[in-house]
Design an enzyme around this catalytic site. Structure first.
Site, PDB file in Angstrom:
ATOM      1  N   LYS A  17       0.824  -1.221   0.000  1.00  0.00           N
ATOM      2  CA  LYS A  17       0.000   0.000   0.000  1.00  0.00           C
ATOM      3  C   LYS A  17       0.855   1.268   0.000  1.00  0.00           C
ATOM      4  O   LYS A  17       0.483   2.278  -0.611  1.00  0.00           O
ATOM      5  CB  LYS A  17      -0.928  -0.012   1.218  1.00  0.00           C
ATOM      6  CG  LYS A  17      -1.851  -1.233   1.293  1.00  0.00           C
ATOM      7  CD  LYS A  17      -2.840  -1.249   0.151  1.00  0.00           C
ATOM      8  CE  LYS A  17      -3.869  -2.358   0.303  1.00  0.00           C
ATOM      9  NZ  LYS A  17      -3.348  -3.712   0.150  1.00  0.00           N
ATOM     10  N   LYS A  51      -5.304   9.958   6.484  1.00  0.00           N
ATOM     11  CA  LYS A  51      -6.343  10.867   6.962  1.00  0.00           C
ATOM     12  C   LYS A  51      -7.706  10.194   6.817  1.00  0.00           C
ATOM     13  O   LYS A  51      -8.009   9.608   5.769  1.00  0.00           O
ATOM     14  CB  LYS A  51      -6.317  12.146   6.126  1.00  0.00           C
ATOM     15  CG  LYS A  51      -7.410  13.151   6.445  1.00  0.00           C
ATOM     16  CD  LYS A  51      -7.180  13.847   7.750  1.00  0.00           C
ATOM     17  CE  LYS A  51      -8.243  14.917   7.997  1.00  0.00           C
ATOM     18  NZ  LYS A  51      -8.118  15.451   9.381  1.00  0.00           N
ATOM     19  N   HIS A  66     -15.461  -2.672   7.353  1.00  0.00           N
ATOM     20  CA  HIS A  66     -14.697  -2.319   6.158  1.00  0.00           C
ATOM     21  C   HIS A  66     -14.860  -3.353   5.039  1.00  0.00           C
ATOM     22  O   HIS A  66     -14.054  -3.389   4.111  1.00  0.00           O
ATOM     23  CB  HIS A  66     -13.202  -2.137   6.477  1.00  0.00           C
ATOM     24  CG  HIS A  66     -12.935  -1.123   7.547  1.00  0.00           C
ATOM     25  ND1 HIS A  66     -13.112   0.228   7.353  1.00  0.00           N
ATOM     26  CD2 HIS A  66     -12.524  -1.266   8.836  1.00  0.00           C
ATOM     27  CE1 HIS A  66     -12.808   0.879   8.477  1.00  0.00           C
ATOM     28  NE2 HIS A  66     -12.455  -0.005   9.388  1.00  0.00           N
ATOM     29  N   ARG A  85      -7.120  -7.998  -9.518  1.00  0.00           N
ATOM     30  CA  ARG A  85      -7.831  -9.267  -9.707  1.00  0.00           C
ATOM     31  C   ARG A  85      -9.284  -8.975 -10.053  1.00  0.00           C
ATOM     32  O   ARG A  85      -9.702  -7.818 -10.107  1.00  0.00           O
ATOM     33  CB  ARG A  85      -7.785 -10.067  -8.407  1.00  0.00           C
ATOM     34  CG  ARG A  85      -8.321  -9.251  -7.223  1.00  0.00           C
ATOM     35  CD  ARG A  85      -8.484 -10.067  -5.984  1.00  0.00           C
ATOM     36  NE  ARG A  85      -8.724  -9.280  -4.802  1.00  0.00           N
ATOM     37  CZ  ARG A  85      -9.871  -8.696  -4.464  1.00  0.00           C
ATOM     38  NH1 ARG A  85     -10.914  -8.844  -5.260  1.00  0.00           N
ATOM     39  NH2 ARG A  85     -10.002  -7.989  -3.367  1.00  0.00           N
ATOM     40  N   VAL A 142     -15.351  -9.385  -6.204  1.00  0.00           N
ATOM     41  CA  VAL A 142     -16.576 -10.106  -5.839  1.00  0.00           C
ATOM     42  C   VAL A 142     -17.784  -9.473  -6.531  1.00  0.00           C
ATOM     43  O   VAL A 142     -18.687 -10.153  -7.017  1.00  0.00           O
ATOM     44  CB  VAL A 142     -16.778 -10.077  -4.306  1.00  0.00           C
ATOM     45  CG1 VAL A 142     -18.082 -10.776  -3.917  1.00  0.00           C
ATOM     46  CG2 VAL A 142     -15.604 -10.713  -3.587  1.00  0.00           C
ATOM     47  N   ARG A 192     -24.546  -9.340  -0.794  1.00  0.00           N
ATOM     48  CA  ARG A 192     -23.842 -10.554  -0.382  1.00  0.00           C
ATOM     49  C   ARG A 192     -24.621 -11.186   0.769  1.00  0.00           C
ATOM     50  O   ARG A 192     -24.851 -10.542   1.793  1.00  0.00           O
ATOM     51  CB  ARG A 192     -22.425 -10.223   0.074  1.00  0.00           C
ATOM     52  CG  ARG A 192     -21.600  -9.525  -0.983  1.00  0.00           C
ATOM     53  CD  ARG A 192     -20.175  -9.322  -0.504  1.00  0.00           C
ATOM     54  NE  ARG A 192     -19.451  -8.438  -1.408  1.00  0.00           N
ATOM     55  CZ  ARG A 192     -18.142  -8.229  -1.355  1.00  0.00           C
ATOM     56  NH1 ARG A 192     -17.422  -8.850  -0.430  1.00  0.00           N
ATOM     57  NH2 ARG A 192     -17.558  -7.401  -2.204  1.00  0.00           N
TER      58      ARG A 192
END
Length: 453
Positions: free
Chosen positions: A116, A200, A234, A291, A294, A337
């Protein structure tokens, strides 16, 4: 064309990939753990091989065993699906070293975006707006100093994180100390990398992501956006396309930004640029998922494209036949989902599905690999199914979603169906007022509805 594909995954995504392979006349090889011996993807594939024990480390993350099966079955390509090995650069490299086509981007691109901190640096260098933050932190004391410079609230995040793991919100210096120690430990345990950084916190943002496809000629196309703002821990629960929040000018600007980001790393195959959008319409790069996502079906429904098919075609060397101006989405699609979990506390609810009744409306799409008697094990993500609906308008899609959810009935395990129905009924959702704080903002109302259900 690629002749034989091994699918290094399980559950609905393995079945989904197999269906597209069959459409293209491509032979499929499934792999499965001992816990998945009766799973749908095992029966759908042309051949299936048990690769080990129930824990993912013993089976679906066992690179050597999967590569050995690929050689035994004479596969010439591997599709990793999402999760598991899909974003492990070492696996993409191992496929190449073993003469197998990895259906995805290069190992270099995976590694670059998997870190990241490096991803933030790369995007900043490319002129992409990035959320204000820090570099790698050496200590909690340094984190406090940086947090004062950035301004509270901030998020302590794992540099190699994902799936919402290793993230804490801190609103003052006292919270930094505990969050640093907690997430350093989590990051080491889950990702083998204890590096942390600060970002932030944007209050009540929207989570918007742009789907891109890129071929080997460097031709990159953006297939609109998906809004995935309704999340718990998250992790996404409801996804839709297009976003009810974006205007056309911002949409086109974000598409151009996403293509620029993909070009900056020489990206090839399907990928997603994830962004946060503040209430003023300012957008910031969050991360790139290298990738299939979902939630890719909502893009497929709006644009009438099979993204898995194009993953295979790009890996095969085919070029994208469209220009950007030729891509026009139509209608509105929503995906939810359906999890085996407590709808209030979001804890997994493993067990045996005693009975399952599915909606049968013509406008729905199911990605549902389970049936009565299927076992939801504690070893894997507790997602039971994805339900996707499409309508001519967003309101029509919501109406159809409510109708389909009301026809869904699962017994034997707890599910989040009551929560999904409550979301559909909520006026804020109907009006498109869905920042990432949605579930917290309306917690009492959603749970009151759940208790009344």
């Amino acid at each position: 064309m690629i002749n034989t594909v091994l699918i290094a995954n399980r559950g609905e995504i393995a079945s989904r990939i197999i269906r597209t392979c069959k459409k293209l006349g491509v032979k499929t090889i499934a792999v499965y753990s001992e816990a998945d011996c009766n799973a749908e993807h095992v029966t759908l594939a042309d051949e299936a091989y048990c690769i080990g024990g129930s824990r993912v480390q013993e089976s679906y993350l066992n690179q050597e065993q999967i590569l050995a099966v690929a050689k035994q079955a004479k596969a010439d390509a591997i599709h990793p699906g999402y999760g598991l090995l899909s974003e492990q650069a070492s696996f993409a490299t191992a496929c190449k070293d073993n003469g197998l086509t990895f259906i995805g981007p290069s190992a270099t691109a995976i590694a670059l975006m998997g870190d990241k901190l490096q991803a933030r640096k790369t995007m900043e260098a490319a002129g992409i707006p990035v959320i204000p933050g820090s570099g790698a932190l050496a200590s909690a004391a340094e984190a406090k100093t940086k947090a004062r410079e950035i301004g509270f609230p901030v998020m302590v995040k794992a540099a190699s994180g994902g799936g919402g793991i290793g993230i804490d919100v801190c609103r003052n210096e006292e919270e930094i100390e505990a969050a640093f120690a907690r997430n350093e430990k989590k990051a080491r345990m889950f990702f083998g990398d204890s590096s942390l950084y600060l970002e932030k916190l944007l209050e009540r943002p929207r989570h918007i992501e742009i789907q891109v496809l890129a071929d080997s000629d460097g031709h990159i196309l953006a297939f609109g956006e998906r809004e995935c703002s309704i999340q718990r821990r998250h992790q996404k629960v409801v996804e839709e396309a297009p976003s009810p929040f974006l205007d056309q000018t911002t949409r086109e600007a974000m598409e151009e930004m996403a293509k620029k980001a993909a070009a900056a790393i020489g990206y090839e195959n399907a990928g997603t640029i994830e962004c946060l959008l503040d209430s003023d319409g300012n957008y910031y790069f969050l991360e790139m998922n290298t990738r299939l996502q979902v939630e890719h079906p909502v893009t497929e429904e709006v644009f009438g494209i099979d993204l898995v098919e194009w993953q295979l075609r790009i890996a095969n060397g085919d070029v994208l036949p469209w220009q950007q101006h030729e891509l026009r989405g139509s209608g509105h699609a929503i995906e939810v989902r359906i999890y085996a979990e407590d709808p209030i506390r979001f804890f997994p609810s493993p067990g045996i599905i005693k009975d399952i009744s599915l909606p049968k409306q013509p406008f729905i799409r199911h990605e549902c690999p389970v049936k009565a008697g299927s076992v939801i094990t504690p070893f894997y993500d507790p997602m039971i199914a994805k339900l996707i609906v499409k309508g001519g308008t967003r309101i029509e899609a919501i109406t159809r979603l409510k109708e389909a959810l009301n026809d869904y009935d699962i017994t034997g395990v707890k599910t989040n169906l009551p929560l999904l129905r409550a979301i559909c009924d909520h006026q804020a959702f109907i009006e498109g007022n869905t920042p990432t704080s949605f579930l917290n903002d309306y917690k009492e109302e959603l749970f009151i509805k759940e208790r009344e259900a």
